[in-house]
Write a protein that holds these residues in place. Structure first.
Motif, short mmCIF file in Angstrom:
data_model
loop_
_atom_site.label_atom_id
_atom_site.label_comp_id
_atom_site.label_asym_id
_atom_site.label_seq_id
_atom_site.Cartn_x
_atom_site.Cartn_y
_atom_site.Cartn_z
N ALA A 18 0.83 -1.21 0.00
CA ALA A 18 0.00 0.00 0.00
C ALA A 18 0.86 1.25 0.00
CB ALA A 18 -0.93 0.01 1.23
N ASP A 19 2.06 1.17 0.50
CA ASP A 19 2.97 2.30 0.48
C ASP A 19 3.47 2.55 -0.94
OD1 ASP A 19 2.74 2.67 3.20
OD2 ASP A 19 4.44 1.35 3.66
N GLY A 20 3.73 3.74 -1.25
CA GLY A 20 4.30 4.06 -2.55
C GLY A 20 5.73 3.57 -2.64
N SER A 21 6.27 3.61 -3.85
CA SER A 21 7.62 3.12 -4.04
C SER A 21 8.64 3.92 -3.24
CB SER A 21 7.99 3.17 -5.54
OG SER A 21 7.89 4.52 -6.01
N GLY A 22 8.28 5.17 -2.93
CA GLY A 22 9.22 5.97 -2.15
C GLY A 22 9.22 5.62 -0.68
N GLY A 23 8.25 4.87 -0.29
CA GLY A 23 8.19 4.52 1.13
C GLY A 23 8.62 3.11 1.42
N LEU A 24 9.31 2.45 0.49
CA LEU A 24 9.71 1.06 0.68
C LEU A 24 11.23 0.95 0.83
CD1 LEU A 24 7.54 -0.75 -2.01
CD2 LEU A 24 7.08 -0.55 0.45
N MET A 25 11.62 -0.03 1.61
CA MET A 25 13.03 -0.36 1.79
C MET A 25 13.18 -1.84 1.40
SD MET A 25 15.38 -0.25 5.22
CE MET A 25 14.38 -1.50 6.01
N ILE A 26 14.12 -2.12 0.46
CA ILE A 26 14.26 -3.46 -0.10
C ILE A 26 15.64 -4.01 0.26
CG2 ILE A 26 14.31 -4.79 -2.26
CD1 ILE A 26 12.64 -2.33 -3.39
N GLN A 27 15.62 -5.30 0.66
CA GLN A 27 16.87 -5.97 1.01
C GLN A 27 16.89 -7.38 0.38
OE1 GLN A 27 18.45 -5.07 5.22
NE2 GLN A 27 16.22 -5.12 5.47
N TRP A 28 18.09 -7.74 -0.15
CA TRP A 28 18.33 -9.12 -0.60
C TRP A 28 19.31 -9.76 0.38
CZ3 TRP A 28 15.97 -11.87 -4.41
CH2 TRP A 28 15.21 -11.16 -5.35
N LEU A 29 18.95 -10.98 0.81
CA LEU A 29 19.76 -11.69 1.79
C LEU A 29 19.90 -13.16 1.35
CD1 LEU A 29 17.21 -10.03 3.49
CD2 LEU A 29 19.04 -10.13 5.21
N TYR A 30 20.81 -13.87 1.96
CA TYR A 30 20.90 -15.31 1.75
C TYR A 30 21.14 -15.97 3.10
CZ TYR A 30 26.03 -15.25 2.27
OH TYR A 30 27.29 -15.10 2.75
N MET A 31 20.75 -17.23 3.21
CA MET A 31 20.93 -17.99 4.43
C MET A 31 22.25 -18.75 4.35
SD MET A 31 18.33 -17.46 6.42
CE MET A 31 18.48 -18.81 7.57
N THR A 32 23.13 -18.52 5.29
CA THR A 32 24.41 -19.22 5.31
C THR A 32 24.19 -20.67 5.70
OG1 THR A 32 24.88 -18.73 7.62
CG2 THR A 32 25.52 -17.07 5.98
N GLN A 33 25.27 -21.47 5.58
CA GLN A 33 25.19 -22.88 5.95
C GLN A 33 24.87 -23.06 7.43
OE1 GLN A 33 25.27 -25.31 3.84
NE2 GLN A 33 25.99 -24.26 2.00
N LEU A 34 25.15 -22.03 8.20
CA LEU A 34 24.87 -22.07 9.65
C LEU A 34 23.50 -21.54 10.00
CD1 LEU A 34 28.36 -20.88 10.98
CD2 LEU A 34 27.51 -23.23 10.74
N GLY A 35 22.73 -21.16 8.98
CA GLY A 35 21.38 -20.69 9.21
C GLY A 35 21.31 -19.22 9.59
N VAL A 36 22.35 -18.46 9.25
CA VAL A 36 22.37 -17.02 9.59
C VAL A 36 22.04 -16.23 8.32
CG1 VAL A 36 23.79 -15.12 10.43
CG2 VAL A 36 24.08 -17.43 11.36
N ARG A 37 21.17 -15.18 8.51
CA ARG A 37 20.85 -14.30 7.40
C ARG A 37 22.02 -13.36 7.12
NH1 ARG A 37 15.10 -12.77 6.48
NH2 ARG A 37 13.79 -14.43 7.32
N GLN A 38 22.37 -13.24 5.84
CA GLN A 38 23.47 -12.36 5.45
C GLN A 38 22.98 -11.48 4.30
OE1 GLN A 38 26.84 -12.09 6.63
NE2 GLN A 38 26.69 -10.25 5.33
N ARG A 39 23.01 -10.15 4.54
CA ARG A 39 22.51 -9.24 3.51
C ARG A 39 23.59 -9.05 2.45
NH1 ARG A 39 21.02 -3.03 4.74
NH2 ARG A 39 23.26 -2.82 4.27
N ILE A 40 23.10 -8.96 1.19
CA ILE A 40 24.04 -8.73 0.09
C ILE A 40 23.67 -7.49 -0.72
CG2 ILE A 40 24.69 -11.17 -0.13
CD1 ILE A 40 22.69 -11.43 -2.40
#
Length: 630
Positions: A52-74
């Motif tokens: 519902a928020d406009g494109s200016g009100g969004l924050m986007i993140q790409w992450l991957y799950m490490t082999q240890l199950g930890v989120r890592q942002r890229i």
């Protein structure tokens, strides 16, 4: 009580309004559950979202799950900036494209490696709408190398109690782990206790790829000697499963013989004396056992299982056996074959090798050869066939009948099987000299000529050469022929000569004469005339080849012309002398030709050679005088 109810109603309304607001403010994110790619390729992971928020009100993140199950942002993106996080395995290999306004973003990863097989998260954060995220699992694949198969090269016995190794198969460097299945003649093989054993060995290479090796063992039977074994490798690829097969292998199976075969390997067809015969013996087992050969109960032990008989004779005919021993049952196994050697004895000519006939006599000669097959006989003389059949009939013998007759006996069924006999026929009679081609010879003085003489007759004539002056000429060649004697003498030409070839035996004599004419060419030059002389002509004959005689023909003609001219000149001089003396034409010896103006040097004598041989004296001026004035 009324106040409490009003407060409860107010709280309920606030909760209801809050719930409605949360429902309107939720962020929805959609992603594929799994994306597949070959190692080294580029992959795209799509994130689709609504807010519902406009494109200016969004924050986007790409992450991957490490082999240890930890989120890592890229990766991070908002209305004012986008950042690729530093210090991650993807820092230099990713980028994000797409439109936030359209709610679609794509994460692109290049040069995908095995370590990239992870879960990737697309997280969308709204200012008022809340948070949402999606997740995609990245699967990485690598085709294995073509399978290699290795067979056991030693023989495998059917009597082995436990399964024996057949071969091994290996598929290297695949991801995920490939699978191997063994086949026998297109039928898959599974573990069967005590019968079939399939073992697997999986290796994780330093590259992270998998190599799988499988080993097949089984109890073999005789039928397996013709079976083909191979392995099938199955492996995963993006979107499916692939399969590849190894080469086919065949194993060597050892099993005992139960029957023996024996045959003549060569020559094919009929055997004749002098041939080399090869006899083979083979059992229906593997490997071949050692054999002992027998011929008419006589034992023969060759170095191999092949019996070679060289230069066979009819004595090699008979029944042959090969014998071996079954080492499992200790029973004797035997095979046999029959050999027959065809023969053709030497030809026998009757009567004897030489027959002497009188002129006019006849002869019946026979030629026979003992053979195991039917024969054909023909008689030849000087290479030409003169008769067919075993009998040669000669009638009314003459010198032409004499010679060597060869009878050839052949066996039509077998090429090269033949024999021959010789009959020499001699015909009694006085010598008969073959007439030479030329008996007249013309040769230059000092040259040498060869004379040849061939005399037929039996007993062989004796040949002597003599000359017209009684000398005995020495021969340079003397040899006997089938029907007589051939002699050659060499004569050096010094003058005209006759040579005689004299042939004689107990029945008579014969002679032939050769006339040799010696040619001498001389040239004499004077102030008034040129004269060429030759010795008197003698009738001659020669054995000189025709070419040599032809070569001297022009010289003879020239010599004859010169002689004619000389004779005419002499005759003219004689006539003139007689005229001066008054011996001819009614003139006395005292009459003088000087009464007329004359000049002795200007007198010309002309001779006409015709049927009357008329002679005419010409005057000083060349005028012809009538006979009355002479």
């Amino acid at each position: 009580m009324a106040v409490r109810d009003a407060a409860s109603l107010l709280v309920g309304l606030l909760v209801l309004f809050h719930t409605w607001g949360a429902a309107w403010a939720v962020v929805e994110v959609n992603m594929e559950d799994r994306v597949e790619v070959f190692r080294g390729d580029t992959v795209q992971i799509t994130c689709m979202f609504t807010s519902a928020d406009g494109s200016g009100g969004l924050m986007i993140q790409w992450l991957y799950m490490t082999q240890l199950g930890v989120r890592q942002r890229i990766y991070y993106q908002d209305a004012t900036t986008n950042i690729v996080d530093r210090g991650t395995p993807f820092t230099d290999r990713i980028k994000v494209i797409g439109s936030v306004a359209k709610g679609e973003l794509v994460l692109i990863i290049t040069d995908v490696q095995l370590e990239d097989e992870l879960d990737f998260i697309c997280q969308i954060n709204g200012v008022t709408a809340g948070n949402g995220e999606g997740r995609t699992q990245l699967r990485v694949f690598e085709r294995p190398e073509l399978p290699s198969i290795e067979q056991v090269h030693t023989g495998i016995s059917v009597s082995n109690e436990n399964p024996s190794k057949i071969g091994s198969c290996e598929a290297k460097n695949g991801f995920p782990r490939p699978n191997i299945t063994w086949y026998r003649d297109n039928m898959p093989m599974q573990n069967v206790p005590g019968e079939v054993t399939v073992l697997y060995q999986v290796t994780r290479e330093s590259s992270g790829l998998f190599s799988v090796k499988s080993e097949l063992s089984m109890k073999v039977m005789k039928e397996d000697k013709d079976a083909l074994f191979y392995c099938e490798v199955t492996y995963f690829v993006p979107g499916g499963v692939r399969m590849t097969e190894s080469n086919r292998i065949n194993i060597t199976v050892h099993y005992p013989s139960t029957a023996i075969s024996m045959w003549v390997e060569s020559p094919k067809g009929e055997i004749k004396e002098g041939d080399t015969v090869e006899i083979q013996c083979r059992g229906n087992g593997n490997p071949q056992p050692p054999f002992t050969f027998k011929h008419e109960e006589k034992e023969i032990t060759p170095d191999t299982n092949v019996l070679v008989l060289e230069n066979v004779t009819r004595l090699n005919s008979g029944l042959y056996h090969c014998v071996t021993l079954d080492l499992d049952t200790y029973e004797e196994l035997m095979g046999n074959t029959s050999v027959f050697v065809n023969y053709l004895d030497a030809a026998v000519v009757m009567p004897g090798d030489t027959s002497v006939l009188s002129q006019g006599d006849g002869l019946n000669a026979t030629c026979n050869a003992l053979s195991s097959l039917s024969t054909h006989t023909a008689w030849f003389k000087n290479g030409a066939e003169v008769s067919k059949g075993h009998t040669l009939t000669l009638k009314d013998a003459a010198f032409d009948t004499a010679g060597t007759y060869v009878c050839v006996v052949t066996v039509p069924e077998i090429e090269g099987m033949e024999t021959s006999g010789v009959l020499r026929v001699l015909v009694l009679g006085p010598p008969e000299i073959s007439e030479p081609v030329n008996t007249a010879i013309e040769e230059n003085v000092e040259s040498t000529v060869n004379l040849s003489c061939h005399a037929r007759g039996f007993p062989p004539p004796s040949i002597t050469w003599t000359s017209s002056d009684g000398q005995v000429l020495k021969t340079v060649s003397h040899k006997e022929t089938e029907d007589g004697v051939h002699s050659v003498v060499s004569v050096k030409v010094m003058s005209d000569i006759n040579a005689f070839c004299n042939a004689s035996n107990d029945y008579g004599t014969d002679t032939v004469a050769f006339s040799i004419k010696a040619i001498t060419l001389t040239t004499t030059t004077t102030t008034t005339t040129t004269t060429t002389t030759t010795s008197p002509t003698v009738k001659a004959a020669t054995a000189i080849p025709p070419k040599k005689i032809k070569k001297e023909g022009s010289g003879v003609v020239v010599a004859v012309i010169i002689i004619c001219i000389l004779l005419l000149a002499i005759l003219g001089s004689v006539l003139y002398f007689l005229y001066k003396k008054g011996k001819i034409c009614g003139r006395s010896g005292k009459q003088d030709l000087t009464k007329e103006k004359s000049n002795k040097d200007n007198i010309v004598v002309e001779m006409k050679s015709d049927n009357t041989e008329e002679a005419v004296l010409l005057g000083v001026n060349g005028d012809k005088k009538p006979p009355s004035d002479q």
